[in-house]
Structures are given as C-alpha cells and as structure tokens.
Design an enzyme around this catalytic site. Structure first.
Site, PDB file in Angstrom:
ATOM      1  N   CYS A  35     -28.335 -37.589 -17.920  1.00  0.00           N
ATOM      2  CA  CYS A  35     -29.472 -38.597 -19.507  1.00  0.00           C
ATOM      3  C   CYS A  35     -28.436 -39.876 -19.675  1.00  0.00           C
ATOM      4  O   CYS A  35     -27.282 -40.237 -19.827  1.00  0.00           O
ATOM      5  CB  CYS A  35     -29.138 -37.885 -20.308  1.00  0.00           C
ATOM      6  SG  CYS A  35     -29.794 -38.622 -21.958  1.00  0.00           S
TER       7      CYS A  35
ATOM      8  N   GLY B  65     -35.493 -42.851 -16.050  1.00  0.00           N
ATOM      9  CA  GLY B  65     -36.468 -41.750 -17.149  1.00  0.00           C
ATOM     10  C   GLY B  65     -35.507 -42.854 -18.095  1.00  0.00           C
ATOM     11  O   GLY B  65     -34.067 -42.939 -18.211  1.00  0.00           O
TER      12      GLY B  65
ATOM     13  N   HIS C 100     -37.941 -34.043 -19.701  1.00  0.00           N
ATOM     14  CA  HIS C 100     -36.342 -34.592 -20.003  1.00  0.00           C
ATOM     15  C   HIS C 100     -36.790 -35.629 -21.600  1.00  0.00           C
ATOM     16  O   HIS C 100     -36.736 -35.944 -22.731  1.00  0.00           O
ATOM     17  CB  HIS C 100     -35.495 -34.748 -19.544  1.00  0.00           C
ATOM     18  CG  HIS C 100     -34.320 -35.595 -20.161  1.00  0.00           C
ATOM     19  ND1 HIS C 100     -33.057 -35.315 -19.920  1.00  0.00           N
ATOM     20  CD2 HIS C 100     -34.220 -37.380 -20.384  1.00  0.00           C
ATOM     21  CE1 HIS C 100     -32.081 -36.405 -19.934  1.00  0.00           C
ATOM     22  NE2 HIS C 100     -32.892 -37.218 -20.590  1.00  0.00           N
ATOM     23  N   GLU C 101     -38.101 -36.786 -20.528  1.00  0.00           N
ATOM     24  CA  GLU C 101     -37.964 -37.976 -21.582  1.00  0.00           C
ATOM     25  C   GLU C 101     -39.058 -37.218 -22.717  1.00  0.00           C
ATOM     26  O   GLU C 101     -39.388 -37.993 -24.148  1.00  0.00           O
ATOM     27  CB  GLU C 101     -38.837 -38.652 -21.066  1.00  0.00           C
ATOM     28  CG  GLU C 101     -38.328 -39.869 -19.657  1.00  0.00           C
ATOM     29  CD  GLU C 101     -36.592 -40.498 -20.119  1.00  0.00           C
ATOM     30  OE1 GLU C 101     -36.565 -40.087 -21.101  1.00  0.00           O
ATOM     31  OE2 GLU C 101     -35.735 -39.402 -19.624  1.00  0.00           O
TER      32      GLU C 101
END
Ligand code: ZN
Length: 168
Positions: free
Chosen positions: A91, A46, A133-134
C-alpha cells in the site's frame, strides 16, 4: 496537474469513512487527475482519495506495466465476489510493508466515471485485488486489518520504530 502528498499510516484521514460524491465538480476532476499522476510517480497501482487527504469516495487504479489503462472510479461498490485467494499486498501509505492478505479472486463492481457515466466492471486477479483494496480505503479499512493480531502488532511496532528514527 500536480503531485500530491501521500498520507502514511498514522494519519487520521486514513481512518475516516469517506463521503459519497454527489456532483462531479471541476475540483473533483482536478483531484482525480492529480491522484493519477501521484500514483504513477509513486509507481503504485492504486490510490484512494483519503490517501491524499481528501475524504471522498473516489479511487484511481492502473495495474498495467505500461501505465496506459487507468480507471477513475467515483462512488465504487462491489456487487459480487467469487473465490478466495491469499496473496502478498502492499500500500502506498505503508512504504516497504508487504503482507499476505486474503481477497476474492474475482469481483464485479459498479462505479461512476469522470464523465458521470455509470459503469460496471468484472475483474479478476491483480485488478480485482486492487479494486478491493482501494474500496476498503474509502471505508477506512486498511490491508493490515486483515492480518492476524500478532502479525499486525509486529507491523505496527516496526512502523513505530521507523517513526522514532524519522524513517516514516
Ligand atoms: Zn492502500
């Protein structure tokens, strides 16, 4: 298409709330494709626009091993959540950092695709985690914000140490 530079933690744009996209221009289309390419080249699942320095509400996600099921989400929003889990997460803006983060196991989200069509998606597991998360990135929230104070401080001092030696 071209590979974009991924901004690492410490970059101000990661702490800036992103702007809603009101029109899908050719620049936005181009940015989406470049983000997808950049994510694949970095072996990520992502990537959000602020991570490449563009403060817009758009993210790309593909959690398949084969890298053949990409989602390009414009103005994504979570509309429902179910069941909490705590799992390890990383990340692209935090190379080498993996920490356990509490997320919802299932989420539904709405978004606009690159053709301007409104979509909803019901996701669970890895995909649900990536969506949360995104979308957080678009609100200037980072996964380390979920860590207990002591843990977050230890991650931050490790990053500081890496910065000093030019490894960040
Ligand atoms: Zn991230």
């Amino acid at each position: 298409m071209s590979k974009l530079e991924i901004k690492k933690y410490g970059s101000a744009v990661l702490r800036k709330k992103s702007e809603k996209i009101s029109k899908i221009t050719s620049e936005i289309e181009c940015l989406a494709k470049d983000m997808l390419e950049t994510m694949y080249l970095a072996n990520g699942v992502g990537l959000a626009a602020p991570q490449v320095g563009a403060s817009f509400r758009m993210c790309v996600i593909d959690v398949t091993k084969e890298k053949n099921n990409p989602f390009i989400m414009i103005n994504p929003e979570i509309i429902s959540v179910e069941n909490k889990v705590s799992e390890e997460e990383g990340c692209l803006s935090f190379p080498g950092v993996y920490e356990k983060v509490g997320r919802f196991k299932k989420v539904s989200a709405k978004y606009t695709d690159l053709n301007g069509a409104d979509k909803t998606i019901a996701a669970e597991g890895f995909l649900a985690k990536a969506i949360q998360h995104e979308i957080d990135h678009l609100d200037a929230k980072l996964f380390i914000d979920y860590l207990p104070d002591w843990k977050r401080k230890s991650v931050e001092s490790e990053i500081k140490r890496k910065k000093k030696t030019g490894q960040w």
